[in-house]
Scaffold this active site. Structure first.
Site, PDB file in Angstrom:
ATOM      1  NE  ARG A 182      -4.323  -1.305   0.129  1.00  0.00           N
ATOM      2  CZ  ARG A 182      -4.528  -2.374  -0.629  1.00  0.00           C
ATOM      3  NH1 ARG A 182      -3.574  -2.763  -1.464  1.00  0.00           N
ATOM      4  NH2 ARG A 182      -5.668  -3.038  -0.573  1.00  0.00           N
ATOM      5  CD  GLU A 229      -3.148   2.883  -5.644  1.00  0.00           C
ATOM      6  OE1 GLU A 229      -3.958   2.062  -6.079  1.00  0.00           O
ATOM      7  OE2 GLU A 229      -1.955   2.616  -5.417  1.00  0.00           O
ATOM      8  CG  HIS A 254      -2.936  -1.153  -7.200  1.00  0.00           C
ATOM      9  ND1 HIS A 254      -3.467  -0.407  -6.176  1.00  0.00           N
ATOM     10  CD2 HIS A 254      -2.862  -2.421  -6.709  1.00  0.00           C
ATOM     11  CE1 HIS A 254      -3.711  -1.176  -5.123  1.00  0.00           C
ATOM     12  NE2 HIS A 254      -3.357  -2.416  -5.435  1.00  0.00           N
TER      13      HIS A 254
END
Length: 328
Positions: free
Chosen positions: A243, A272, A290
């Site tokens: 993360r 993000e 991601h």
């Protein structure tokens, strides 16, 4: 009389086999165009649903849940992390929360290893050079990267993914070190040939490569702070497939720009989908959207877990992947 099917609202487009099976089992409302739902759309979904199936892009906070209808009793999240869900409010409102653990372990560990190699060997830079048309041919001192064999890999977070990464790292000749809330049992440590560091600060100062593999919680927010980043050696690289919030992204960007850290491989970002524009201009950084868990195999496995959690809950039993159980 046949039992009425529960209303299941899915917030994003899922693999076709999963959506087909959900349509067969439940009164399912799908998001065909795959656009992230707005706050108002999430509120409406919570009002109509017996079961909500959100993803990491959906922030199910106290404000959203405060306007949920009385029917909502299960949030069956499509993903492992649950930091996008206000768990305390869910518990207070009598809403059970489930996730999909375990199925993305190998995929994410693969991507982490790929980023370690890509940054160390300047793979992305080389690929850009080829596409630019400016490559003039082989030279003995061009595009020199760094060997990873014999280097020290520090793993922050030795859960399923951290351990899967450690197994891969051994095959590449890396010396495995780790910091975790709890030390692994001696048998697992021996299998992984992993060295435990009780002090995260001390581990950082001795590593050549640092991989972030811990979840985002209040306790891990900016765990890799500006102060801690400065403990790294100038030749060290940082890889994050966990993360973005775990790293102080602004501090890391400053150090990468100044050459105080040699490189980074980032699959996740603090804000993000927004990315620090300064990161985009750095050659010593590999940036991915991601996609650490993005395999069709993994996504189908995730969907199957969601279906099992919903079906078990609807049948009056405890779902296997409970994160929290309702208090009422």
């Amino acid at each position: 009389m046949a039992q009425e099917k529960p209303v299941v609202v899915v917030t994003r487009k899922l693999p076709d086999p999963i959506e087909t099976r959900m349509m067969e089992l439940f009164d399912t409302r799908l998001n065909r165009d795959d656009q992230p739902m707005t706050g108002a759309e999430l509120i409406e979904a919570c009002r109509m649903a017996d079961v909500l199936v959100p993803t990491v892009t959906d922030r199910i906070d106290k404000g959203i849940m405060a306007q949920a209808g009385p029917r909502l009793r299960l949030i069956a999240s499509f993903g492992t992390g649950v930091d996008h869900i206000d768990l305390a409010t869910a518990r207070e409102r009598g809403i059970t929360v489930t996730n999909t653990p375990g199925v993305l372990t190998e995929d994410t560990a693969d991507m982490t290893m790929a980023l370690i190699l890509a940054v160390s060997r300047r793979v992305a830079e080389g690929e850009r050079l080829m596409r630019s048309g400016e490559w003039k041919g082989w030279g003995p001192t061009t595009m020199l990267g760094h060997r990873i064999w014999g280097k020290r890999l520090g793993i922050l977070g030795m859960g399923r993914i951290g351990q899967a990464l450690a197994r891969r790292a051994r095959g590449f000749g890396l010396s495995v070190h780790y910091h975790n809330r709890r030390r692994l049992d001696s048998a697992t440590e021996a299998e992984l040939e992993a060295t435990f560091w009780e002090s995260f600060d001390q581990m950082l100062a001795h590593m050549d490569i640092l991989s972030v593999n811990c979840p985002h919680t209040p306790a891990t927010y900016h765990l890799l702070s500006a102060r801690r980043l400065k403990l790294l050696k100038p030749h060290a690289i940082v890889v994050n497939t966990a993360r973005g919030e775990v790293i102080d992204e602004n501090a890391l960007t400053r150090m990468l720009t100044a050459g105080e850290v040699a490189g980074a491989g980032l699959d996740v970002f603090e804000h993000e989908p927004a990315v620090n524009p300064k990161l985009l201009n750095l050659d010593n950084v590999v940036l991915l959207p991601h996609m650490g868990s993005a395999t069709i195999d993994g996504r189908i496995d995730m969907g199957e877990k969601v279906i099992v959690n919903i079906k078990t809950f609807v049948d009056g039993h405890k779902p296997p992947d409970r994160v929290i159980e309702a208090l009422v």
